[in-house]
Design a protein around this motif. Structure first.
Motif, PDB file in Angstrom:
ATOM      1  N   PRO A 245       0.847  -1.194   0.000  1.00  0.00           N
ATOM      2  CA  PRO A 245       0.000   0.000   0.000  1.00  0.00           C
ATOM      3  C   PRO A 245       0.880   1.241   0.000  1.00  0.00           C
ATOM      4  N   TYR A 246       0.599   2.156  -0.925  1.00  0.00           N
ATOM      5  CA  TYR A 246       1.403   3.373  -1.038  1.00  0.00           C
ATOM      6  C   TYR A 246       0.586   4.415  -1.790  1.00  0.00           C
ATOM      7  N   THR A 247       1.037   5.647  -1.769  1.00  0.00           N
ATOM      8  CA  THR A 247       0.271   6.715  -2.395  1.00  0.00           C
ATOM      9  C   THR A 247       0.113   6.528  -3.906  1.00  0.00           C
ATOM     10  N   ASP A 248      -1.072   6.857  -4.405  1.00  0.00           N
ATOM     11  CA  ASP A 248      -1.310   6.742  -5.845  1.00  0.00           C
ATOM     12  C   ASP A 248      -0.602   7.833  -6.644  1.00  0.00           C
ATOM     13  N   GLN A 249       0.011   8.780  -5.933  1.00  0.00           N
ATOM     14  CA  GLN A 249       0.736   9.849  -6.613  1.00  0.00           C
ATOM     15  C   GLN A 249       1.959   9.332  -7.369  1.00  0.00           C
ATOM     16  N   VAL A 250       2.392   8.123  -7.051  1.00  0.00           N
ATOM     17  CA  VAL A 250       3.604   7.583  -7.691  1.00  0.00           C
ATOM     18  C   VAL A 250       3.273   6.479  -8.700  1.00  0.00           C
ATOM     19  N   LYS A 251       2.024   6.378  -9.133  1.00  0.00           N
ATOM     20  CA  LYS A 251       1.632   5.297 -10.049  1.00  0.00           C
ATOM     21  C   LYS A 251       2.462   5.288 -11.335  1.00  0.00           C
ATOM     22  N   GLU A 252       2.670   6.450 -11.915  1.00  0.00           N
ATOM     23  CA  GLU A 252       3.403   6.505 -13.185  1.00  0.00           C
ATOM     24  C   GLU A 252       4.860   6.098 -12.985  1.00  0.00           C
ATOM     25  N   LYS A 253       5.478   6.577 -11.916  1.00  0.00           N
ATOM     26  CA  LYS A 253       6.864   6.218 -11.647  1.00  0.00           C
ATOM     27  C   LYS A 253       6.988   4.720 -11.354  1.00  0.00           C
ATOM     28  N   MET A 254       5.993   4.169 -10.646  1.00  0.00           N
ATOM     29  CA  MET A 254       6.001   2.737 -10.356  1.00  0.00           C
ATOM     30  C   MET A 254       5.887   1.924 -11.645  1.00  0.00           C
ATOM     31  N   ALA A 255       5.044   2.381 -12.559  1.00  0.00           N
ATOM     32  CA  ALA A 255       4.863   1.665 -13.834  1.00  0.00           C
ATOM     33  C   ALA A 255       6.180   1.626 -14.611  1.00  0.00           C
ATOM     34  N   GLU A 256       6.958   2.703 -14.541  1.00  0.00           N
ATOM     35  CA  GLU A 256       8.251   2.742 -15.227  1.00  0.00           C
ATOM     36  C   GLU A 256       9.214   1.699 -14.655  1.00  0.00           C
ATOM     37  N   LEU A 257       8.987   1.322 -13.379  1.00  0.00           N
ATOM     38  CA  LEU A 257       9.847   0.343 -12.707  1.00  0.00           C
ATOM     39  C   LEU A 257       9.295  -1.079 -12.788  1.00  0.00           C
ATOM     40  N   GLY A 258       8.193  -1.238 -13.534  1.00  0.00           N
ATOM     41  CA  GLY A 258       7.614  -2.572 -13.668  1.00  0.00           C
ATOM     42  C   GLY A 258       6.698  -2.964 -12.530  1.00  0.00           C
ATOM     43  N   ILE A 259       6.206  -1.992 -11.782  1.00  0.00           N
ATOM     44  CA  ILE A 259       5.290  -2.243 -10.674  1.00  0.00           C
ATOM     45  C   ILE A 259       3.884  -1.846 -11.106  1.00  0.00           C
ATOM     46  N   VAL A 260       2.927  -2.730 -10.847  1.00  0.00           N
ATOM     47  CA  VAL A 260       1.556  -2.548 -11.334  1.00  0.00           C
ATOM     48  C   VAL A 260       0.639  -2.110 -10.192  1.00  0.00           C
ATOM     49  N   THR A 261      -0.315  -1.239 -10.519  1.00  0.00           N
ATOM     50  CA  THR A 261      -1.327  -0.805  -9.555  1.00  0.00           C
ATOM     51  C   THR A 261      -2.547  -1.700  -9.693  1.00  0.00           C
ATOM     52  N   LEU A 262      -3.001  -2.282  -8.593  1.00  0.00           N
ATOM     53  CA  LEU A 262      -4.213  -3.096  -8.655  1.00  0.00           C
ATOM     54  C   LEU A 262      -5.400  -2.220  -9.068  1.00  0.00           C
ATOM     55  N   PRO A 263      -6.277  -2.741  -9.923  1.00  0.00           N
ATOM     56  CA  PRO A 263      -7.399  -1.930 -10.423  1.00  0.00           C
ATOM     57  C   PRO A 263      -8.361  -1.478  -9.325  1.00  0.00           C
ATOM     58  N   GLN A 264      -8.558  -2.315  -8.320  1.00  0.00           N
ATOM     59  CA  GLN A 264      -9.424  -1.925  -7.204  1.00  0.00           C
ATOM     60  C   GLN A 264      -8.584  -1.189  -6.175  1.00  0.00           C
ATOM     61  N   GLY A 265      -8.841   0.091  -6.000  1.00  0.00           N
ATOM     62  CA  GLY A 265      -8.035   0.907  -5.103  1.00  0.00           C
ATOM     63  C   GLY A 265      -8.444   0.780  -3.650  1.00  0.00           C
ATOM     64  N   SER A 266      -7.603   1.275  -2.784  1.00  0.00           N
ATOM     65  CA  SER A 266      -7.905   1.334  -1.359  1.00  0.00           C
ATOM     66  C   SER A 266      -8.874   2.470  -1.090  1.00  0.00           C
ATOM     67  N   GLU A 267      -9.582   2.363   0.017  1.00  0.00           N
ATOM     68  CA  GLU A 267     -10.507   3.435   0.394  1.00  0.00           C
ATOM     69  C   GLU A 267      -9.817   4.508   1.232  1.00  0.00           C
ATOM     70  N   LYS A 268      -8.560   4.297   1.569  1.00  0.00           N
ATOM     71  CA  LYS A 268      -7.858   5.245   2.433  1.00  0.00           C
ATOM     72  C   LYS A 268      -7.398   6.478   1.653  1.00  0.00           C
ATOM     73  N   SER A 269      -7.602   7.619   2.221  1.00  0.00           N
ATOM     74  CA  SER A 269      -7.102   8.861   1.655  1.00  0.00           C
ATOM     75  C   SER A 269      -6.562   9.716   2.793  1.00  0.00           C
ATOM     76  N   GLY A 270      -5.787  10.707   2.455  1.00  0.00           N
ATOM     77  CA  GLY A 270      -5.227  11.552   3.496  1.00  0.00           C
ATOM     78  C   GLY A 270      -4.742  12.878   2.956  1.00  0.00           C
ATOM     79  N   SER A 271      -4.606  13.828   3.847  1.00  0.00           N
ATOM     80  CA  SER A 271      -4.122  15.154   3.479  1.00  0.00           C
ATOM     81  C   SER A 271      -2.606  15.193   3.633  1.00  0.00           C
ATOM     82  N   VAL A 272      -1.930  15.689   2.626  1.00  0.00           N
ATOM     83  CA  VAL A 272      -0.478  15.861   2.659  1.00  0.00           C
ATOM     84  C   VAL A 272      -0.173  17.348   2.772  1.00  0.00           C
ATOM     85  N   GLY A 273       0.757  17.684   3.646  1.00  0.00           N
ATOM     86  CA  GLY A 273       1.051  19.094   3.835  1.00  0.00           C
ATOM     87  C   GLY A 273       2.388  19.327   4.501  1.00  0.00           C
TER      88      GLY A 273
END
Length: 295
Positions: A245-273
């Motif tokens: 489990p990790y932030t979806d903000q890095v999906k594109e970078k993960m894809a470049e490394l051969g890491i796939v995002t599961l189609p069903q996402g987590s329900e967790k969200s949070g504020s970054v600041g």
């Protein structure tokens, strides 16, 4: 620290009067007299005298640990004084999670350095609780991370939100879950990777409700891999059937490394600041904050 303790410390480290006297630039008789006087004052024998050098007695080891602690505290104090001087001259100490560095902070820091070439910087990577502890201890000036719930109100910090992020689940290419309809029960059958997880020693800044929530998270059953490095976590992900489990903000970078995002996402969200200890910060920190807000 008094002179006799410094003399004792050097003799203990060198294991001989001769070696210590050379390091201290004093004569052997002067050093021998100082050690004997210290032993008389303490009313203990600190060293066993041998044909070649000296060895600490049990009392000597006790006193050595005491003096060593004094030296470490003195060194720490001198480091803090030097650090305070550097910060008064514009040095900034920033804490940040690896994800946010990858997503936007590296570019912001580049821009900041171009505008403030004479400012020194210290950048520490870690998770939210460890960074908050460092902020409260004065070890860093600000940090970028998730908003932390249930902070004990005795700890006064300021949180400036930047954006809302969603948690995603990452797996290796060819993972069994990619061919199935995902259910929470299926997730529980696979190892879990925790990237830079929180540690119990950092939870002292939380209130009772926060401590209870932390303890509940630790009760998860099954295989868990805890790694204090994003790169190591990705390596582990590639060589196992684990889920990260990790932030979806890095999906594109993960894809470049051969890491796939599961189609069903987590329900967790949070504020970054951005967290700071007070609203009153230096002009250079204010500028850095403005760059982060306008990222």
């Amino acid at each position: 620290m008094d002179k006799s303790s410094r003399y004792f410390y050097e003799v203990a480290r060198q294991g001989s009067i001769k070696g210590a006297s050379e390091k201290l630039f004093i004569s052997q008789p002067t050093l021998t007299t100082a050690i004997k006087k210290l032993e008389e004052n303490l009313d203990v024998i600190l060293f066993h005298r041998k044909s070649k050098g000296v060895e600490l007695t049990s009392s000597g080891w006790l006193y050595y640990r005491y003096v060593q602690d004094l030296f470490e505290k003195h060194s720490q104090m001198m480091h803090q004084l030097t650090d305070m001087k550097a910060r008064s001259q514009g040095k900034i100490k920033l804490g940040i999670g690896e994800a946010w560095w990858e997503c936007f902070a590296s570019e912001v820091i580049k821009q900041f350095v171009e505008q403030h070439p004479n400012n020194s910087m210290y950048i520490e990577f870690g998770n939210g609780l460890s960074m908050l502890n460092q902020l409260l201890n004065g070890d860093i000036d600000l940090f970028i991370g998730h908003e932390i719930e249930n902070i004990d109100p005795r700890h006064r910090v300021l949180f400036m939100p930047l954006f809302i992020e969603q948690e995603a689940w990452f797996v290796r290419e060819g993972h069994p879950l990619l061919s199935n309809d995902l259910t929470s029960n299926e997730l529980d059958n696979y190892p879990l990777i925790k990237v830079t997880p929180d540690h119990i020693r950092h939870t002292k800044i939380l209130n009772d409700e926060g401590m209870e929530a932390f303890n509940l998270k630790q009760q998860k059953t099954g295989v868990v891999y805890e790694l204090n490095s994003l790169k190591a976590s990705i390596d582990m992900l590639k060589t196992s059937d684990a889920i990260m489990p990790y932030t979806d903000q890095v999906k594109e970078k993960m894809a470049e490394l051969g890491i796939v995002t599961l189609p069903q996402g987590s329900e967790k969200s949070g504020s970054v600041g951005i967290y700071t200890k007070t609203e009153q910060v230096s002009e250079s920190i204010q500028y850095l904050v403005s760059l982060l807000k306008g990222k």
